[in-house]
Design a protein around this motif. Sequence first.
Motif, mmCIF file in Angstrom:
data_model
loop_
_atom_site.group_PDB
_atom_site.id
_atom_site.type_symbol
_atom_site.label_atom_id
_atom_site.label_comp_id
_atom_site.label_asym_id
_atom_site.label_seq_id
_atom_site.Cartn_x
_atom_site.Cartn_y
_atom_site.Cartn_z
ATOM 1 N N VAL A 60 20.156 8.851 -1.808
ATOM 2 C CA VAL A 60 18.815 8.294 -1.694
ATOM 3 C C VAL A 60 18.357 8.423 -0.244
ATOM 4 C CG1 VAL A 60 17.373 6.237 -1.951
ATOM 5 C CG2 VAL A 60 19.234 6.661 -3.566
ATOM 6 N N ILE A 61 17.240 9.113 -0.030
ATOM 7 C CA ILE A 61 16.696 9.301 1.313
ATOM 8 C C ILE A 61 15.498 8.364 1.455
ATOM 9 C CG2 ILE A 61 15.745 10.947 2.964
ATOM 10 C CD1 ILE A 61 17.148 13.175 1.384
ATOM 11 N N VAL A 62 15.545 7.492 2.482
ATOM 12 C CA VAL A 62 14.596 6.378 2.559
ATOM 13 C C VAL A 62 13.729 6.427 3.818
ATOM 14 C CG1 VAL A 62 14.347 3.874 2.433
ATOM 15 C CG2 VAL A 62 16.356 4.977 1.414
ATOM 16 N N GLY A 63 12.411 6.408 3.607
ATOM 17 C CA GLY A 63 11.463 6.290 4.704
ATOM 18 C C GLY A 63 10.865 4.889 4.736
ATOM 19 N N ILE A 64 9.808 4.701 5.540
ATOM 20 C CA ILE A 64 9.157 3.395 5.657
ATOM 21 C C ILE A 64 8.171 3.166 4.514
ATOM 22 C CG2 ILE A 64 7.562 1.997 7.035
ATOM 23 C CD1 ILE A 64 10.204 2.029 8.329
ATOM 24 N N THR A 65 7.156 4.012 4.428
ATOM 25 C CA THR A 65 6.101 3.878 3.428
ATOM 26 C C THR A 65 5.342 5.199 3.346
ATOM 27 O OG1 THR A 65 4.150 2.578 2.774
ATOM 28 C CG2 THR A 65 4.425 3.009 5.106
ATOM 29 N N PRO A 66 4.792 5.545 2.200
ATOM 30 C CA PRO A 66 3.955 6.751 2.144
ATOM 31 C C PRO A 66 2.730 6.573 3.044
ATOM 32 C CG PRO A 66 4.472 5.931 -0.067
ATOM 33 C CD PRO A 66 4.872 4.867 0.896
ATOM 34 N N GLY A 67 2.335 7.632 3.739
ATOM 35 C CA GLY A 67 1.142 7.586 4.573
ATOM 36 C C GLY A 67 -0.077 8.076 3.818
ATOM 37 N N LEU A 68 -1.216 8.110 4.510
ATOM 38 C CA LEU A 68 -2.461 8.546 3.873
ATOM 39 C C LEU A 68 -2.368 9.983 3.383
ATOM 40 C CD1 LEU A 68 -5.387 7.994 3.087
ATOM 41 C CD2 LEU A 68 -6.070 8.622 5.419
ATOM 42 N N THR A 141 12.498 8.112 -1.407
ATOM 43 C CA THR A 141 11.775 6.869 -1.626
ATOM 44 C C THR A 141 11.412 6.219 -0.302
ATOM 45 O OG1 THR A 141 11.843 4.802 -2.894
ATOM 46 C CG2 THR A 141 13.870 5.448 -1.774
ATOM 47 N N SER A 142 10.835 5.022 -0.386
ATOM 48 C CA SER A 142 10.417 4.279 0.810
ATOM 49 C C SER A 142 10.754 2.806 0.628
ATOM 50 C CB SER A 142 8.910 4.417 1.038
ATOM 51 O OG SER A 142 8.526 5.763 1.164
ATOM 52 N N LEU A 143 10.968 2.128 1.746
ATOM 53 C CA LEU A 143 11.195 0.681 1.694
ATOM 54 C C LEU A 143 10.010 -0.011 1.039
ATOM 55 C CD1 LEU A 143 12.597 0.039 5.292
ATOM 56 C CD2 LEU A 143 13.914 0.070 3.158
ATOM 57 N N LEU A 144 8.816 0.475 1.382
ATOM 58 C CA LEU A 144 7.577 -0.033 0.799
ATOM 59 C C LEU A 144 7.031 1.086 -0.087
ATOM 60 C CD1 LEU A 144 6.233 -1.493 4.151
ATOM 61 C CD2 LEU A 144 7.229 -2.812 2.262
ATOM 62 N N PRO A 145 7.078 0.949 -1.403
ATOM 63 C CA PRO A 145 6.795 2.061 -2.306
ATOM 64 C C PRO A 145 5.351 2.532 -2.319
ATOM 65 C CG PRO A 145 7.005 0.021 -3.552
ATOM 66 C CD PRO A 145 7.382 -0.288 -2.139
ATOM 67 N N TYR A 146 4.444 1.636 -1.956
ATOM 68 C CA TYR A 146 3.024 1.982 -1.952
ATOM 69 C C TYR A 146 2.518 2.083 -0.510
ATOM 70 C CZ TYR A 146 3.485 0.482 -6.809
ATOM 71 O OH TYR A 146 3.894 0.350 -8.116
ATOM 72 N N PRO A 147 1.489 2.889 -0.262
ATOM 73 C CA PRO A 147 0.980 3.078 1.101
ATOM 74 C C PRO A 147 0.518 1.763 1.747
ATOM 75 C CG PRO A 147 0.102 4.758 -0.361
ATOM 76 C CD PRO A 147 0.782 3.751 -1.234
ATOM 77 N N VAL A 148 1.042 1.515 2.937
ATOM 78 C CA VAL A 148 0.702 0.298 3.690
ATOM 79 C C VAL A 148 -0.037 0.695 4.962
ATOM 80 C CG1 VAL A 148 1.609 -1.738 4.881
ATOM 81 C CG2 VAL A 148 2.716 -0.920 2.779
ATOM 82 N N PHE A 149 -1.104 -0.016 5.257
ATOM 83 C CA PHE A 149 -1.905 0.269 6.447
ATOM 84 C C PHE A 149 -2.036 -0.991 7.297
ATOM 85 C CE2 PHE A 149 -3.049 3.229 3.149
ATOM 86 C CZ PHE A 149 -3.056 4.449 3.817
ATOM 87 N N TYR A 150 -1.792 -0.818 8.591
ATOM 88 C CA TYR A 150 -1.910 -1.919 9.552
ATOM 89 C C TYR A 150 -3.068 -1.597 10.493
ATOM 90 C CZ TYR A 150 -0.776 -4.908 13.553
ATOM 91 O OH TYR A 150 -0.835 -5.812 14.588
ATOM 92 N N ARG A 151 -4.055 -2.478 10.512
ATOM 93 C CA ARG A 151 -5.283 -2.248 11.292
ATOM 94 C C ARG A 151 -5.916 -0.902 10.934
ATOM 95 N NH1 ARG A 151 -5.785 -6.316 14.871
ATOM 96 N NH2 ARG A 151 -3.883 -7.363 15.607
#
Length: 262
Positions: A60-68, A141-151
């Motif tokens: 399992v290869i894990v990133g943070i979250t999908p980007g835009l 996959t990602s720790l956060l499965p759906y795209p997350v945006f900060y500011r």
Amino acid sequence: MSIAGYSKFNMYKEQIFSLSTPLEDDVLLSEAFLLEKDEKKPLEIYYAPFEYVNEQAKVVIVGITPGLFQMKQSYSTVINAKDQLTDNEEILREVKNNSSFQGPMRKNLIMMLDELQLHKHLGLLSTNELFSTASNLVQTTSLLPYPVFYRGKNYSGSTPNMLKTELLKKYVINYFAAELKSMDNPLIIPLGVNVSKVLNYLAESNYIESNSILNGFPHPSGGNGHRHKQFSENKDSMIEQLEAYFKKSKSRNLEFGSLPRI
């Protein structure tokens, strides 16, 4: 394929099919696809169809979250599949295949994994096969499965702290940790320090086994100028970790054979 209650695809499929291309940012980042938000942080989480789970995965290869960019790519894949694929699982699998570390990042990832000899443990000629003929062995996959945006920008994983932010931690536990529970103790490769910190927290909290995490692996992005140094400093330790992990796996009678070659 999917964890019960995980997939929201049925809710959003027809909305995505109705979109016209090229996709505009403000169409995707709209109330129509907004899952949750925390106005105090401020954080926003949007839907994207990254819900395919390969429960047979050995790695399992894990990133943070999908980007835009990945979000756009996933929606485009669904739209293109409208008249070709009818089965939800097939569409979601196609989304995963089309968004797995494309471009220079994949090249860097393969180069490092090959140097660690991961392919030999899996019975492959190169870890490049994980993205082609041996894709049945891997889950990206990602720790956060759906795209997350900060500011309004892609969330980097550092600010705000994922484990100290209730909204983000909820997704890590309810989605990512649950995803791993559906598998049989796969090798987990965290892309970068921020992912490693969360994985080690999950291990300490008994969600996953600590010896299944490949600690010390740098983020393969070309933007990570320290990746060569980080990889060099941790290379010997990572090779030892892999040997220990696969030795233990074999004692559990797990088979990591090569695929039939066509």
